[in-house]
Design a protein around this motif. Structure first.
Motif, PDB file in Angstrom:
ATOM      1  N   ASP A   1      48.380  -3.690  34.437  1.00 22.39           N
ATOM      2  CA  ASP A   1      46.944  -3.881  34.634  1.00 22.39           C
ATOM      3  C   ASP A   1      46.412  -3.084  35.815  1.00 22.39           C
ATOM      4  O   ASP A   1      45.295  -2.598  35.786  1.00 22.39           O
ATOM      5  CB  ASP A   1      46.633  -5.367  34.843  1.00 22.39           C
ATOM      6  CG  ASP A   1      46.849  -6.188  33.583  1.00 22.39           C
ATOM      7  OD1 ASP A   1      46.750  -5.626  32.476  1.00 22.39           O
ATOM      8  OD2 ASP A   1      47.128  -7.389  33.712  1.00 22.39           O
ATOM      9  N   GLU A   2      47.229  -2.968  36.847  1.00 28.30           N
ATOM     10  CA  GLU A   2      46.800  -2.242  38.046  1.00 28.30           C
ATOM     11  C   GLU A   2      47.322  -0.807  38.022  1.00 28.30           C
ATOM     12  O   GLU A   2      48.418  -0.548  37.546  1.00 28.30           O
ATOM     13  CB  GLU A   2      47.309  -2.951  39.300  1.00 28.30           C
ATOM     14  CG  GLU A   2      46.640  -4.281  39.534  1.00 28.30           C
ATOM     15  CD  GLU A   2      47.032  -4.895  40.865  1.00 28.30           C
ATOM     16  OE1 GLU A   2      47.386  -4.132  41.791  1.00 28.30           O
ATOM     17  OE2 GLU A   2      46.982  -6.125  40.965  1.00 28.30           O
TER      18      GLU A   2
ATOM     19  N   LYS B   1      44.849   7.000  42.164  1.00 28.45           N
ATOM     20  CA  LYS B   1      45.192   5.785  41.429  1.00 28.45           C
ATOM     21  C   LYS B   1      45.505   6.167  39.988  1.00 28.45           C
ATOM     22  O   LYS B   1      44.605   6.516  39.224  1.00 28.45           O
ATOM     23  CB  LYS B   1      44.068   4.774  41.540  1.00 28.45           C
ATOM     24  CG  LYS B   1      43.881   4.310  42.977  1.00 28.45           C
ATOM     25  CD  LYS B   1      42.787   3.301  43.127  1.00 28.45           C
ATOM     26  CE  LYS B   1      42.688   2.900  44.606  1.00 28.45           C
ATOM     27  NZ  LYS B   1      41.618   1.971  44.848  1.00 28.45           N
TER      28      LYS B   1
END
Length: 112
Positions: free
Chosen positions: A22-23, A15
């Motif tokens: 935001d993600e 990730k």
């Protein structure tokens, strides 16, 4: 049944933080398995090496990675050169890949 011989590769999702979002983006990889001795050696030899060289040792392939070509996204295959472009564009990607890899090996999906 438990096999004492691990698969030589496994899927991994790192990730990666993306500026302005935001993600985190999900970077889907296939990576090489390293046993304890090989992993310890790999980590010990990391100091002073460029991230691209260090990570290229474990990454076999990736999926759903694109670069902009003439203003349009184009899928690109994994290569050392493309990894270097990704790491240059997203400086935190190196640590995201490393952390995901170490977590996967050392935690071995303890949550399951």
């Amino acid at each position: 049944m438990f096999s004492i011989d691990p698969a030589p590769t496994f899927p991994l999702t790192a990730k990666v933080p993306v500026p302005g979002k935001d993600e985190r983006a999900q970077l889907r990889l296939v990576v090489r398995h390293k046993g304890r001795k090989e992993l310890n050696k790999w980590v010990a030899e990391a100091k002073g090496r460029p991230d691209v060289d260090f990570l290229d040792e474990i990454i076999v392939s990736w999926s759903d990675v694109t670069f902009q070509v003439d203003g349009a996204p184009q899928a690109v295959d994994y290569s050392r050169e493309n990894l270097e472009k990704l790491l240059d564009a997203f400086p935190t990607a190196s640590m995201a890949i490393y952390d995901a890899y170490m977590s996967e090996l050392l935690e071995a999906r303890a949550k399951n």
